[in-house]
Write a protein that holds these residues in place. Structure first.
Motif, PDB file in Angstrom:
ATOM      1  N   GLU A 173       0.820  -1.209   0.000  1.00  0.00           N
ATOM      2  CA  GLU A 173       0.000   0.000   0.000  1.00  0.00           C
ATOM      3  C   GLU A 173       0.855   1.259   0.000  1.00  0.00           C
ATOM      4  N   ASN A 174       1.926   1.248   0.788  1.00  0.00           N
ATOM      5  CA  ASN A 174       2.767   2.436   0.887  1.00  0.00           C
ATOM      6  C   ASN A 174       3.691   2.605  -0.311  1.00  0.00           C
ATOM      7  N   VAL A 175       4.233   1.503  -0.797  1.00  0.00           N
ATOM      8  CA  VAL A 175       5.160   1.596  -1.925  1.00  0.00           C
ATOM      9  C   VAL A 175       4.420   1.931  -3.216  1.00  0.00           C
ATOM     10  N   VAL A 176       3.345   1.218  -3.500  1.00  0.00           N
ATOM     11  CA  VAL A 176       2.560   1.492  -4.702  1.00  0.00           C
ATOM     12  C   VAL A 176       1.929   2.884  -4.622  1.00  0.00           C
ATOM     13  N   GLY A 177       1.586   3.296  -3.399  1.00  0.00           N
ATOM     14  CA  GLY A 177       1.009   4.625  -3.199  1.00  0.00           C
ATOM     15  C   GLY A 177       2.036   5.743  -3.188  1.00  0.00           C
ATOM     16  N   SER A 178       3.313   5.404  -3.440  1.00  0.00           N
ATOM     17  CA  SER A 178       4.410   6.386  -3.500  1.00  0.00           C
ATOM     18  C   SER A 178       4.567   7.173  -2.213  1.00  0.00           C
ATOM     19  N   ASN A 179       4.297   6.528  -1.074  1.00  0.00           N
ATOM     20  CA  ASN A 179       4.569   7.159   0.218  1.00  0.00           C
ATOM     21  C   ASN A 179       6.065   7.061   0.527  1.00  0.00           C
ATOM     22  N   MET A 180       6.584   8.059   1.206  1.00  0.00           N
ATOM     23  CA  MET A 180       8.009   8.073   1.537  1.00  0.00           C
ATOM     24  C   MET A 180       8.237   7.213   2.777  1.00  0.00           C
ATOM     25  N   LEU A 181       8.533   5.941   2.536  1.00  0.00           N
ATOM     26  CA  LEU A 181       8.615   4.915   3.577  1.00  0.00           C
ATOM     27  C   LEU A 181      10.051   4.492   3.818  1.00  0.00           C
ATOM     28  N   ALA A 182      10.460   4.528   5.090  1.00  0.00           N
ATOM     29  CA  ALA A 182      11.752   3.983   5.519  1.00  0.00           C
ATOM     30  C   ALA A 182      11.481   2.895   6.552  1.00  0.00           C
ATOM     31  N   ILE A 183      12.174   1.777   6.451  1.00  0.00           N
ATOM     32  CA  ILE A 183      11.995   0.698   7.431  1.00  0.00           C
ATOM     33  C   ILE A 183      13.323   0.421   8.125  1.00  0.00           C
ATOM     34  N   PHE A 184      13.209  -0.033   9.375  1.00  0.00           N
ATOM     35  CA  PHE A 184      14.368  -0.303  10.218  1.00  0.00           C
ATOM     36  C   PHE A 184      14.610  -1.804  10.215  1.00  0.00           C
ATOM     37  N   VAL A 185      15.782  -2.231   9.726  1.00  0.00           N
ATOM     38  CA  VAL A 185      16.045  -3.657   9.515  1.00  0.00           C
ATOM     39  C   VAL A 185      17.290  -4.103  10.271  1.00  0.00           C
ATOM     40  N   PHE A 225      18.415   1.780   8.706  1.00  0.00           N
ATOM     41  CA  PHE A 225      17.276   2.285   7.947  1.00  0.00           C
ATOM     42  C   PHE A 225      17.541   2.212   6.442  1.00  0.00           C
ATOM     43  N   VAL A 226      16.527   1.755   5.696  1.00  0.00           N
ATOM     44  CA  VAL A 226      16.570   1.805   4.235  1.00  0.00           C
ATOM     45  C   VAL A 226      15.234   2.348   3.741  1.00  0.00           C
ATOM     46  N   ASN A 227      15.259   3.026   2.618  1.00  0.00           N
ATOM     47  CA  ASN A 227      14.032   3.513   1.994  1.00  0.00           C
ATOM     48  C   ASN A 227      13.498   2.468   1.028  1.00  0.00           C
ATOM     49  N   VAL A 228      12.210   2.178   1.111  1.00  0.00           N
ATOM     50  CA  VAL A 228      11.578   1.205   0.210  1.00  0.00           C
ATOM     51  C   VAL A 228      10.762   2.003  -0.806  1.00  0.00           C
ATOM     52  N   ILE A 229      11.186   1.968  -2.067  1.00  0.00           N
ATOM     53  CA  ILE A 229      10.616   2.895  -3.051  1.00  0.00           C
ATOM     54  C   ILE A 229      10.054   2.202  -4.294  1.00  0.00           C
ATOM     55  N   GLY A 230      10.060   0.882  -4.320  1.00  0.00           N
ATOM     56  CA  GLY A 230       9.493   0.169  -5.462  1.00  0.00           C
ATOM     57  C   GLY A 230       9.287  -1.297  -5.130  1.00  0.00           C
ATOM     58  N   MET A 231       8.474  -1.980  -5.929  1.00  0.00           N
ATOM     59  CA  MET A 231       8.259  -3.411  -5.717  1.00  0.00           C
ATOM     60  C   MET A 231       7.780  -4.071  -7.003  1.00  0.00           C
ATOM     61  N   ARG A 251      11.712  -8.080  10.161  1.00  0.00           N
ATOM     62  CA  ARG A 251      11.229  -8.789  11.357  1.00  0.00           C
ATOM     63  C   ARG A 251      12.262  -8.725  12.477  1.00  0.00           C
ATOM     64  N   GLY A 252      13.545  -8.764  12.096  1.00  0.00           N
ATOM     65  CA  GLY A 252      14.619  -8.731  13.096  1.00  0.00           C
ATOM     66  C   GLY A 252      14.618  -7.478  13.935  1.00  0.00           C
ATOM     67  N   LYS A 253      13.967  -6.421  13.464  1.00  0.00           N
ATOM     68  CA  LYS A 253      13.857  -5.168  14.218  1.00  0.00           C
ATOM     69  C   LYS A 253      12.389  -4.788  14.449  1.00  0.00           C
ATOM     70  N   ASN A 254      11.559  -5.816  14.601  1.00  0.00           N
ATOM     71  CA  ASN A 254      10.149  -5.638  15.000  1.00  0.00           C
ATOM     72  C   ASN A 254       9.329  -4.801  14.014  1.00  0.00           C
ATOM     73  N   ASN A 255       9.690  -4.882  12.738  1.00  0.00           N
ATOM     74  CA  ASN A 255       8.903  -4.226  11.688  1.00  0.00           C
ATOM     75  C   ASN A 255       8.670  -2.734  11.955  1.00  0.00           C
ATOM     76  N   GLN A 256       9.718  -2.059  12.415  1.00  0.00           N
ATOM     77  CA  GLN A 256       9.609  -0.612  12.661  1.00  0.00           C
ATOM     78  C   GLN A 256       9.693   0.165  11.337  1.00  0.00           C
ATOM     79  N   TYR A 257       8.985   1.275  11.301  1.00  0.00           N
ATOM     80  CA  TYR A 257       8.974   2.075  10.076  1.00  0.00           C
ATOM     81  C   TYR A 257       8.793   3.552  10.394  1.00  0.00           C
ATOM     82  N   ILE A 258       9.138   4.370   9.410  1.00  0.00           N
ATOM     83  CA  ILE A 258       8.852   5.802   9.427  1.00  0.00           C
ATOM     84  C   ILE A 258       8.247   6.172   8.070  1.00  0.00           C
ATOM     85  N   ILE A 259       7.173   6.922   8.085  1.00  0.00           N
ATOM     86  CA  ILE A 259       6.604   7.469   6.861  1.00  0.00           C
ATOM     87  C   ILE A 259       6.624   8.997   6.975  1.00  0.00           C
TER      88      ILE A 259
END
Length: 320
Positions: free
Chosen positions: A87-99, A119-125, A159-167
């Motif tokens: 939802e966030n990637v296809v919706g072009s939201n500025m999503l960073a996840i903590f891994v 932290f990495v930015n997830v920008i496509g899928m 999962r190793g970092k409890n699926n933390q994210y920032i939008i």
């Protein structure tokens, strides 16, 4: 999706800084990664009497977001993680996840990072994989990664970092580049003077005194080989990626942006190479403890501290 719309990864020197910096560039902000770091109050590094590691304020992005009233959402995704990402990637939201960084396979250094998060930015899928942007890849050189990573690998790391994210939920409209850059330049002078001065305040060491104290503490445990190697590996990882050298990389980035005398920048880059050489020498001492060899390392470290201190004094007295 963001990766299809002109996004281009740039290098930074800390992972959350890289995440924010690259999204801000994507939104058209003409700044440097060092402007984000120096634009908030920073004090450098400190350590108490018996510590082998130090505290640093390298992670300033949360404060940056607050001070600049940037709207963002932080949380943990516990259900339907793939749907959340889609939802966030296809919706072009500025999503960073903590891994968990050791789960990432595009840098060998990550494999030795223990339980460190990143932290990495997830920008496509696409089916079976995600397109990510990482502006801070652990390496001996400036390096970034932008490309496809298998879904299974990324989800495991997350999962190793409890699926933390920032939008980040706006396009940084509150950020005025000129004001941000000026603020960073002013605070740069403050931290240079503080770092050069160093000293001991309320039982805490600051500036160059921190690194000296850590090396002197290592000298006291050389006879305990097992303890020595474990502590030295931790110290080297901390020095290279926990703030000590990181702050210096941000400093060089800012000095280049200010277009100060190129000779000073070249001299500082040479100092950085020597600090990296000292880190490698530390590892050798850890593998094969030798008091005499370590005293030579300490001598090089002490001389380098004085050279760097002299250079910093010249920079802020003549150029800033």
């Amino acid at each position: 999706m963001i990766y299809q719309n002109g996004y281009k990864t740039a290098v930074s020197y800390e992972c959350l800084n890289a995440s924010l910096f690259n999204f801000m560039k994507f939104c058209g902000k003409s700044i440097n990664c060092s402007d984000l770091y120096f634009s908030v109050d920073v004090n450098g590094i400190s350590a108490c009497e018996n510590m082998f590691l130090y505290q640093s304020d390298i992670h300033q992005e949360g404060e940056f977001l607050k001070q600049n009233h940037i709207d963002y959402l932080y949380g943990c995704c516990w259900n339907d993680v793939e749907k959340f990402l889609e939802e966030n990637v296809v919706g072009s939201n500025m999503l960073a996840i903590f891994v968990m960084s050791r789960c990432l396979n595009y840098s060998g250094w990550f494999q030795h990072s223990g339980n460190s998060g990143h932290f990495v930015n997830v920008i496509g899928m696409r089916k079976g994989s995600f397109y990510i942007s990482d502006g801070y890849v652990l390496s001996n050189e400036e390096k970034f990664f932008e490309g496809w990573i298998e879904s299974e690998q990324l989800l495991k790391a997350w999962r190793g970092k409890n699926n933390q994210y920032i939008i980040y939920r706006n396009k940084f409209e509150n950020i005025y580049e000129k004001i941000l850059i000026e603020k960073a330049s002013i605070r740069l002078v403050t931290i240079l003077k503080s770092y050069s001065k160093g000293g001991l305040v309320n039982e805490d060491y600051f500036g160059f005194e921190v690194i000296k104290k850590i090396f002197y503490n290592i000298a006291l445990i050389l006879e305990d080989k097992e303890k020595c190697i474990n502590i030295i590996y931790a110290v080297v990882h901390h020095l290279r990626w926990g703030g000590f050298l990181t702050i210096k990389y941000f400093l060089i980035d800012k000095l280049k942006a200010l277009k100060i005398n190129r000779n000073y920048i070249s001299e500082y880059e040479n100092i950085m190479e020597t600090w990296n050489s000292i880190c490698m020498a530390l590892i050798k001492v850890g593998i094969k403890p030798d008091k005499q060899a370590f005293q030579k390392v300490i001598g090089v470290m002490e001389a380098l501290c004085e050279s760097e201190k002299s250079l910093l004094c010249n920079i802020y007295s003549k150029c800033l």
